[in-house]
Design a protein around this motif. Structure first.
Motif, PDB file in Angstrom:
ATOM      1  N   ALA A   1       0.824  -1.208   0.000  1.00  0.00           N
ATOM      2  CA  ALA A   1       0.000   0.000   0.000  1.00  0.00           C
ATOM      3  C   ALA A   1       0.859   1.259   0.000  1.00  0.00           C
ATOM      4  CB  ALA A   1      -0.928  -0.003   1.213  1.00  0.00           C
ATOM      5  N   GLN A   2       1.961   1.236   0.734  1.00  0.00           N
ATOM      6  CA  GLN A   2       2.856   2.393   0.770  1.00  0.00           C
ATOM      7  C   GLN A   2       3.454   2.661  -0.605  1.00  0.00           C
ATOM      8  OE1 GLN A   2       3.834   4.441   3.780  1.00  0.00           O
ATOM      9  NE2 GLN A   2       4.074   5.630   1.885  1.00  0.00           N
ATOM     10  N   TYR A   3       3.829   1.590  -1.300  1.00  0.00           N
ATOM     11  CA  TYR A   3       4.415   1.730  -2.628  1.00  0.00           C
ATOM     12  C   TYR A   3       3.442   2.433  -3.574  1.00  0.00           C
ATOM     13  CZ  TYR A   3       7.079   0.399  -6.818  1.00  0.00           C
ATOM     14  OH  TYR A   3       7.807   0.423  -7.981  1.00  0.00           O
ATOM     15  N   ILE A   4       2.179   2.015  -3.536  1.00  0.00           N
ATOM     16  CA  ILE A   4       1.186   2.605  -4.435  1.00  0.00           C
ATOM     17  C   ILE A   4       0.846   4.027  -4.013  1.00  0.00           C
ATOM     18  CG2 ILE A   4      -1.160   2.379  -5.343  1.00  0.00           C
ATOM     19  CD1 ILE A   4      -0.840  -0.676  -4.870  1.00  0.00           C
ATOM     20  N   GLN A   5       0.710   4.259  -2.703  1.00  0.00           N
ATOM     21  CA  GLN A   5       0.432   5.615  -2.239  1.00  0.00           C
ATOM     22  C   GLN A   5       1.536   6.572  -2.692  1.00  0.00           C
ATOM     23  OE1 GLN A   5       1.003   7.071   1.907  1.00  0.00           O
ATOM     24  NE2 GLN A   5      -1.246   7.154   1.993  1.00  0.00           N
ATOM     25  N   ASP A   6       2.780   6.109  -2.678  1.00  0.00           N
ATOM     26  CA  ASP A   6       3.901   6.942  -3.121  1.00  0.00           C
ATOM     27  C   ASP A   6       3.811   7.264  -4.612  1.00  0.00           C
ATOM     28  OD1 ASP A   6       4.963   7.040  -0.597  1.00  0.00           O
ATOM     29  OD2 ASP A   6       6.535   5.535  -0.964  1.00  0.00           O
ATOM     30  N   LEU A   7       3.290   6.350  -5.397  1.00  0.00           N
ATOM     31  CA  LEU A   7       3.133   6.636  -6.825  1.00  0.00           C
ATOM     32  C   LEU A   7       2.186   7.818  -7.037  1.00  0.00           C
ATOM     33  CD1 LEU A   7       2.842   3.043  -8.379  1.00  0.00           C
ATOM     34  CD2 LEU A   7       4.878   4.483  -8.196  1.00  0.00           C
TER      35      LEU A   7
ATOM     36  N   LYS B   1      -2.232  10.622 -11.924  1.00  0.00           N
ATOM     37  CA  LYS B   1      -3.097  11.766 -11.639  1.00  0.00           C
ATOM     38  C   LYS B   1      -3.991  11.456 -10.447  1.00  0.00           C
ATOM     39  CE  LYS B   1      -3.710  13.985 -16.164  1.00  0.00           C
ATOM     40  NZ  LYS B   1      -4.715  14.347 -17.198  1.00  0.00           N
ATOM     41  N   LEU B   2      -4.146  12.418  -9.554  1.00  0.00           N
ATOM     42  CA  LEU B   2      -5.016  12.217  -8.401  1.00  0.00           C
ATOM     43  C   LEU B   2      -6.494  12.292  -8.799  1.00  0.00           C
ATOM     44  CD1 LEU B   2      -3.137  14.252  -5.644  1.00  0.00           C
ATOM     45  CD2 LEU B   2      -3.251  11.773  -5.942  1.00  0.00           C
ATOM     46  N   ASN B   3      -6.770  12.947  -9.893  1.00  0.00           N
ATOM     47  CA  ASN B   3      -8.149  13.025 -10.366  1.00  0.00           C
ATOM     48  C   ASN B   3      -8.168  12.703 -11.855  1.00  0.00           C
ATOM     49  OD1 ASN B   3     -10.874  13.477 -10.643  1.00  0.00           O
ATOM     50  ND2 ASN B   3     -10.698  15.709 -10.710  1.00  0.00           N
ATOM     51  N   ASP B   4      -8.386  11.446 -12.158  1.00  0.00           N
ATOM     52  CA  ASP B   4      -8.411  10.988 -13.544  1.00  0.00           C
ATOM     53  C   ASP B   4      -9.688  10.177 -13.731  1.00  0.00           C
ATOM     54  OD1 ASP B   4      -7.769  10.441 -16.123  1.00  0.00           O
ATOM     55  OD2 ASP B   4      -5.947   9.299 -15.704  1.00  0.00           O
ATOM     56  N   PRO B   5     -10.828  10.871 -13.876  1.00  0.00           N
ATOM     57  CA  PRO B   5     -12.121  10.181 -13.845  1.00  0.00           C
ATOM     58  C   PRO B   5     -12.317   9.177 -14.962  1.00  0.00           C
ATOM     59  CG  PRO B   5     -12.385  12.440 -14.579  1.00  0.00           C
ATOM     60  CD  PRO B   5     -10.988  12.313 -14.078  1.00  0.00           C
ATOM     61  N   ASP B   6     -11.614   9.346 -16.079  1.00  0.00           N
ATOM     62  CA  ASP B   6     -11.743   8.372 -17.160  1.00  0.00           C
ATOM     63  C   ASP B   6     -10.354   8.036 -17.679  1.00  0.00           C
ATOM     64  OD1 ASP B   6     -12.505   6.697 -19.179  1.00  0.00           O
ATOM     65  OD2 ASP B   6     -14.165   7.955 -19.847  1.00  0.00           O
ATOM     66  N   PHE B   7      -9.628   7.265 -16.881  1.00  0.00           N
ATOM     67  CA  PHE B   7      -8.258   6.937 -17.247  1.00  0.00           C
ATOM     68  C   PHE B   7      -8.202   6.029 -18.470  1.00  0.00           C
ATOM     69  CE2 PHE B   7      -9.678   3.710 -14.355  1.00  0.00           C
ATOM     70  CZ  PHE B   7      -9.027   2.538 -14.710  1.00  0.00           C
ATOM     71  N   TYR B   8      -9.290   5.316 -18.763  1.00  0.00           N
ATOM     72  CA  TYR B   8      -9.331   4.530 -19.999  1.00  0.00           C
ATOM     73  C   TYR B   8      -9.200   5.460 -21.209  1.00  0.00           C
ATOM     74  CZ  TYR B   8     -10.398  -0.308 -18.682  1.00  0.00           C
ATOM     75  OH  TYR B   8     -10.315  -1.593 -18.230  1.00  0.00           O
ATOM     76  N   LYS B   9      -9.980   6.532 -21.227  1.00  0.00           N
ATOM     77  CA  LYS B   9      -9.913   7.468 -22.354  1.00  0.00           C
ATOM     78  C   LYS B   9      -8.563   8.175 -22.401  1.00  0.00           C
ATOM     79  CE  LYS B   9     -14.808   8.389 -23.196  1.00  0.00           C
ATOM     80  NZ  LYS B   9     -15.881   9.410 -23.228  1.00  0.00           N
ATOM     81  N   ASN B  10      -7.964   8.378 -21.247  1.00  0.00           N
ATOM     82  CA  ASN B  10      -6.642   8.991 -21.182  1.00  0.00           C
ATOM     83  C   ASN B  10      -5.644   8.144 -21.973  1.00  0.00           C
ATOM     84  OD1 ASN B  10      -4.435  10.540 -20.474  1.00  0.00           O
ATOM     85  ND2 ASN B  10      -4.715  10.309 -18.276  1.00  0.00           N
TER      86      ASN B  10
ATOM     87  N   ASN C   1      -4.746   9.618   0.492  1.00  0.00           N
ATOM     88  CA  ASN C   1      -3.848  10.154   1.521  1.00  0.00           C
ATOM     89  C   ASN C   1      -4.598  10.604   2.765  1.00  0.00           C
ATOM     90  OD1 ASN C   1      -1.120  10.371   2.091  1.00  0.00           O
ATOM     91  ND2 ASN C   1      -1.003  12.531   1.532  1.00  0.00           N
ATOM     92  N   LYS C   2      -5.782  10.029   2.984  1.00  0.00           N
ATOM     93  CA  LYS C   2      -6.565  10.329   4.183  1.00  0.00           C
ATOM     94  C   LYS C   2      -6.229   9.389   5.330  1.00  0.00           C
ATOM     95  CE  LYS C   2     -10.481  12.273   1.614  1.00  0.00           C
ATOM     96  NZ  LYS C   2     -11.931  12.128   1.300  1.00  0.00           N
ATOM     97  N   LEU C   3      -5.630   8.253   5.003  1.00  0.00           N
ATOM     98  CA  LEU C   3      -5.165   7.297   6.004  1.00  0.00           C
ATOM     99  C   LEU C   3      -3.744   6.885   5.652  1.00  0.00           C
ATOM    100  CD1 LEU C   3      -8.152   4.783   6.479  1.00  0.00           C
ATOM    101  CD2 LEU C   3      -7.321   6.443   8.166  1.00  0.00           C
TER     102      LEU C   3
END
Length: 448
Positions: free
Chosen positions: A265-271, A279-288, A427-429
């Protein structure tokens, strides 16, 4: 493990959760797959057929497939029916969100189909509720060779030493990459493969190099920051570290390997937050990724057909990197089941498992949407070899880490793992607090 037939409907109270395709995710399994519906090359003659004294056996088959998956399954049914005039399979397509509810209700009322589909992750539920019948006797009679299946997939469909399903695929979590963007960043080799050191440090170096070398508008790693795909990445990395399943062998207790769960979990949170390569807000990462503004993405193999049908997208596919100690990833599987009936018909059961085994034997058609066929012999067929990309990730079938056969798998995923891992990605926990809360919630689900 099996409950009495009459208690099937009691399970209905636990189905209030909204389910999403193939274990959830932005990509519906086959919903956008760019696969055709042709029957050409679809059919290798099956090894056996039902012995029914010359009378035609008609089988009702309930499926949950749409899009490319639905087209490919219908093509396979048509080819089977043509080859087996004494067995005719009738396909009824149900909506994914309603499928399991309707199946359980129908079987409970004695009106279920002769053949059905179950994800491996849902199979323990259906067995426990008396929906699914055992297959060993009829499989032996029909000459089904269990050794012909990928044993990692097959073993996940065996519960308490009994075969309950015929797997036709696995649909695991893999990595896709944009060849043009990787080439622009100097990270594509002469064979069109990523220049990537298979290690924790190597993957971060790869991603941070993409961030440095590519324009700011390009996302190094397209990934949602909630629910399915980041969970799948966590499960993969946790499994690469050798982490236990989240439930004990007796399926009664939470058994998370805390240190490894926190490390993953730490590894992914660091990414997300330290290296800022997702991106912290990527609502349609498929289209990205589809639009060519993301260098890599990770999701299920069902996206392969979508990318193939996207004009101008030069992409590759591969197993996710071996970030930690061993190759491992998340995955699920579509299996064929024979639902329980009030009055067993031996001829229908033999015909049904003949059909199920035929589907597995002809996985080169099913692979058009991206799935990995359950029988390795399919990989040697020219029709499969002619499909691009698939051979680049078929090895993943043996490294999928399936969940233990808990009847609570989906509740654990939605109510415990999604819930608290989402808080970690936001990043809330802290990873340590998130995993602790997740463990408590897993136990709560198991106690219910």
């Amino acid at each position: 493990m099996k409950k009495s037939f009459g208690m099937v409907l009691a399970f209905m109270l636990s189905l209030s959760l909204v389910l999403s395709a193939c274990g959830g995710g932005s990509g519906n399994s086959g919903s956008n797959a760019g696969a055709g519906t042709t029957n050409e090359g679809a059919a290798d003659q099956g090894d056996g057929s039902a012995s029914n004294g010359g009378e035609k056996v008609t089988l009702s088959f309930w499926t949950l497939f749409s899009g490319g998956d639905g087209d490919n399954m219908q093509a396979m049914i048509d080819a089977f029916n043509k080859e087996h005039p004494d067995i005719q399979v009738k396909n009824t397509k149900l909506e994914w969100a309603e499928y399991y509810t309707k199946l359980i209700t129908a079987v409970g009322n004695g009106n279920g189909p002769d053949i059905g589909i179950s994800h491996i992750s849902r199979l323990p539920d259906l067995i426990n509720q008396g929906v699914v019948s055992e297959l060993d006797d009829v499989a032996e009679e029909a000459g089904v060779d269990w050794a012909s299946f990928n044993q990692n997939i097959l073993n996940a469909s065996v519960v308490d030493g009994v075969h309950y399903a015929v797997p036709i695929d696995t649909h695991p979590f893999i990595m896709y990459y944009n060849k043009k963007l990787l080439k622009d960043a100097g990270l594509l080799d002469d064979e069109g493969k990523p220049k990537l050191d298979q290690s924790a440090e190597g993957f971060i170096t790869f991603l941070t190099t993409l961030k440095e070398k590519l324009p700011p508008k390009v996302t190094p790693f397209a990934l949602s920051n909630t629910n399915d795909d980041p969970f799948r990445l966590w499960w993969a990395l946790y499994s690469q570290l050798g982490g236990n399943d989240v439930v004990s062998d007796d399926l009664n207790s939470a058994q998370i390997d805390t240190d490894k769960a926190v490390q993953a979990a730490q590894y992914i949170q660091d990414l997300y937050h330290k290296y800022k390569v997702i991106k912290l807000n990527d609502p349609d990462f498929y289209k990205n990724f589809q639009s060519g503004t993301a260098a890599i993405m990770m999701t299920g193999v069902w996206a392969t057909g979508t990318w193939e049908s996207t004009e101008g997208l030069e992409f590759g596919a591969m197993p996710i990197p071996k970030v930690f100690d061993q190759e491992a990833t998340w995955g699920d599987s579509h299996t064929v089941i024979l639902p329980v009936t009030k009055q067993e018909d031996p001829a229908k059961r033999k015909a049904a498992i003949t059909f199920a085994n035929w589907l597995a034997d002809n996985g080169q058609v099913w692979a058009k949407a991206g799935h990995i066929p359950s029988k390795p012999s399919v990989f040697e067929k020219q029709e499969f070899k002619d499909l691009p990309y698939r051979s680049d990730y078929v090895s993943v079938a043996s490294t999928v880490k399936f969940s233990k056969p808990s009847t609570k798998n989906w509740q654990i995923r939605d109510l415990a793992m999604f819930k608290y891992l989402n808080e970690v990605w936001a990043n809330k926990l802290s990873p340590a607090d998130g995993i602790a809360k997740m463990s408590d919630e897993v136990q709560k689900v198991l106690n219910e």
